[in-house]
Write a protein that holds these residues in place. Structure first.
Motif, PDB file in Angstrom:
ATOM      1  N   LEU A 226      47.108  36.341  48.604  1.00  0.00           N
ATOM      2  CA  LEU A 226      47.011  37.544  47.772  1.00  0.00           C
ATOM      3  C   LEU A 226      46.675  37.186  46.326  1.00  0.00           C
ATOM      4  N   ALA A 227      47.294  36.123  45.822  1.00  0.00           N
ATOM      5  CA  ALA A 227      47.017  35.706  44.449  1.00  0.00           C
ATOM      6  C   ALA A 227      45.564  35.272  44.294  1.00  0.00           C
ATOM      7  N   GLY A 230      43.349  38.356  44.278  1.00  0.00           N
ATOM      8  CA  GLY A 230      43.403  38.981  42.955  1.00  0.00           C
ATOM      9  C   GLY A 230      42.591  38.206  41.934  1.00  0.00           C
ATOM     10  N   THR A 231      42.637  36.877  42.023  1.00  0.00           N
ATOM     11  CA  THR A 231      41.836  36.038  41.126  1.00  0.00           C
ATOM     12  C   THR A 231      40.353  36.316  41.302  1.00  0.00           C
ATOM     13  N   PHE A 233      38.912  39.076  42.395  1.00  0.00           N
ATOM     14  CA  PHE A 233      38.611  40.406  41.870  1.00  0.00           C
ATOM     15  C   PHE A 233      38.431  40.364  40.344  1.00  0.00           C
ATOM     16  N   LEU A 234      39.342  39.694  39.671  1.00  0.00           N
ATOM     17  CA  LEU A 234      39.318  39.675  38.213  1.00  0.00           C
ATOM     18  C   LEU A 234      38.174  38.823  37.671  1.00  0.00           C
ATOM     19  N   ALA A 354      37.431  41.148  47.757  1.00  0.00           N
ATOM     20  CA  ALA A 354      37.984  41.278  46.407  1.00  0.00           C
ATOM     21  C   ALA A 354      36.963  40.853  45.353  1.00  0.00           C
ATOM     22  N   GLY A 358      35.471  43.531  42.751  1.00  0.00           N
ATOM     23  CA  GLY A 358      35.605  43.328  41.305  1.00  0.00           C
ATOM     24  C   GLY A 358      34.283  43.468  40.599  1.00  0.00           C
ATOM     25  N   VAL A 392      47.824  35.133  36.844  1.00  0.00           N
ATOM     26  CA  VAL A 392      47.904  34.932  38.297  1.00  0.00           C
ATOM     27  C   VAL A 392      47.916  33.451  38.640  1.00  0.00           C
TER      28      VAL A 392
END
Length: 404
Positions: A226-227, A230-231, A233-234, A354, A358, A392
């Motif tokens: 999950l981390a 998220g990375t 996406f950002l 993701a 993003g 993150v």
């Protein structure tokens, strides 16, 4: 009689003929994917003029592709579990090239955006499958370096698409700029089809909504994955925002550069080609968390340098930002494949979902920040995104122990 040497049971090792073929073919796959995806980025100001749309509206020519790719990437990975990695990638690459050749000759901006969305769906099979293909066929100790070469192909592809389109635009129209880029994409597609070795370790799996949903749910319960999602996406949201808007800034005062010179600025992508390959090797040696953190810090420093109005510092900033981003992407994508031992295609696809979500969501919103507050607003917006990414990776480094 000559005999064909099979790869070692654990996969191709560096120095093997199979390793050279698979990394060359995946380099070409990265090229064809990113040429097709981001050639439109070089002509966004021309699209604004031709169709009388704002920078945020023009950015839809990029966001439609990445958004539809994000939606199609998990179904594409499921198809690769049933029909094979190479078959899905070859079909995807050929369909992408076909759409790209037709796309430049549409008569309205709405139809252009729609076909760019169709192209995103066609594209999905290559990135959805490439990382799982490498993870299956390459020895684990050399996976970081192989993944780095694939990411290097994406950097050169992004560079080639933008530079080819920019140089053609100075000589002709945006339509021919996109057409020439489509032909370049087709050429690399043919290289991939010619050299991609067949899967040795792939075993077909039954596909279905329930099975795919269970695999996806299992990955979403893993906090480390999950981390990394998220990375992705950002980081990609921030990266595509810079390159969506860079042409607008450099064409305007105080720089007032020509379209050709702006196109040459995309040569900064070469820094990503070097950094992604190096980051893959360094992560195998020093650990993924440390290299990922360092890469993100380098990108953030580069972003801040673009805030000034001195052109040399702006260019150095773009160079550092690009190198840091691609190094971080190479590390994070390779890390996903190491964590996910089962259903790797679905894990890679979640990462890329993701990643491209993003690009679509955060990249489109960056146009609003630029329209309201200029380049300063865009830098502040992207800076917040990268600070979140640093948070993150800090949690990944200190909150979760990386297994040996």
């Amino acid at each position: 009689m000559a005999q064909t040497t099979a790869p070692a049971p654990a996969g191709y090792r560096r120095g093997d003929a199979g390793y050279r073929r698979i990394t060359l073919s995946l380099f070409a796959a990265g090229m064809t994917t990113f040429v097709a995806m981001y050639a439109a980025q070089a002509v966004l100001p021309a699209l604004s003029d031709a169709f009388d749309v704002s920078p945020a509206g023009s950015a839809l020519a990029v966001s439609a592709t990445t958004g539809m790719l994000a939606l199609a990437i998990i179904p594409a990975s499921a198809l690769s579990e049933r029909f094979g990695r190479t078959r899905v990638m070859v079909t995807s690459a050929l369909l992408t090239a076909a759409v790209g050749i037709v796309l430049p000759w549409v008569g309205s901006f709405g139809l252009l955006v729609a076909l760019r969305g169709v192209q995103g769906i066609a594209l999905a099979g290559v990135p959805a499958t490439a990382m799982a293909y490498l993870a299956e066929e390459v020895h684990a100790q050399d996976l970081g370096a192989a993944m780095g070469r694939y990411i290097a192909g994406t950097t050169v592809g992004g560079l080639a698409g933008r530079v080819v389109a920019s140089l053609t635009l100075d000589l002709s129209t945006w339509r021919w700029a996109l057409e020439v880029a489509a032909l370049v994409s087709l050429a690399f597609t043919l290289v991939f089809v010619r050299f991609a070795p067949p899967s040795v370790y792939f075993r077909p799996q039954p596909i279905g909504v329930r099975r795919t949903a269970r695999a996806v749910a299992g990955h979403l319960r893993n906090p480390r994955l999950l981390a990394l999602f998220g990375t992705a996406f950002l980081l990609m949201g921030g990266f595509v925002s810079i390159y969506n808007l860079l042409g607008y800034r450099l064409l305007a005062r105080p720089f007032s550069l020509s379209q050709t010179v702006v196109g040459l600025v995309f040569l900064m992508y070469l820094s990503g080609t070097v950094s992604s390959a190096a980051a893959g090797r360094l992560s195998d040696r020093f650990g993924r968390a440390a290299v990922l953190l360092t890469s993100e810090v380098v990108a953030l420093i580069g972003l801040l340098l673009t805030w000034v109005t001195a052109l040399p510092l702006v260019l150095i900033g773009v160079l550092l930002f690009t190198a840091g981003f691609f190094a971080a992407h190479a590390v994070a994508s390779g890390w996903v494949s190491r964590i996910a031992h089962d259903h790797r295609a679905e894990a890679s696809s979640l990462y890329l979902f993701a990643y491209y979500a993003g690009s679509s969501v955060l990249g489109a919103a960056a146009g609003l920040a630029y329209s309201a507050y200029g380049w300063s607003g865009a830098v502040a917006y992207i800076g917040v995104i990268f600070l979140l990414a640093l948070t993150v990776v800090g949690w990944l480094r200190h909150g979760v122990r990386e297994p040996a």
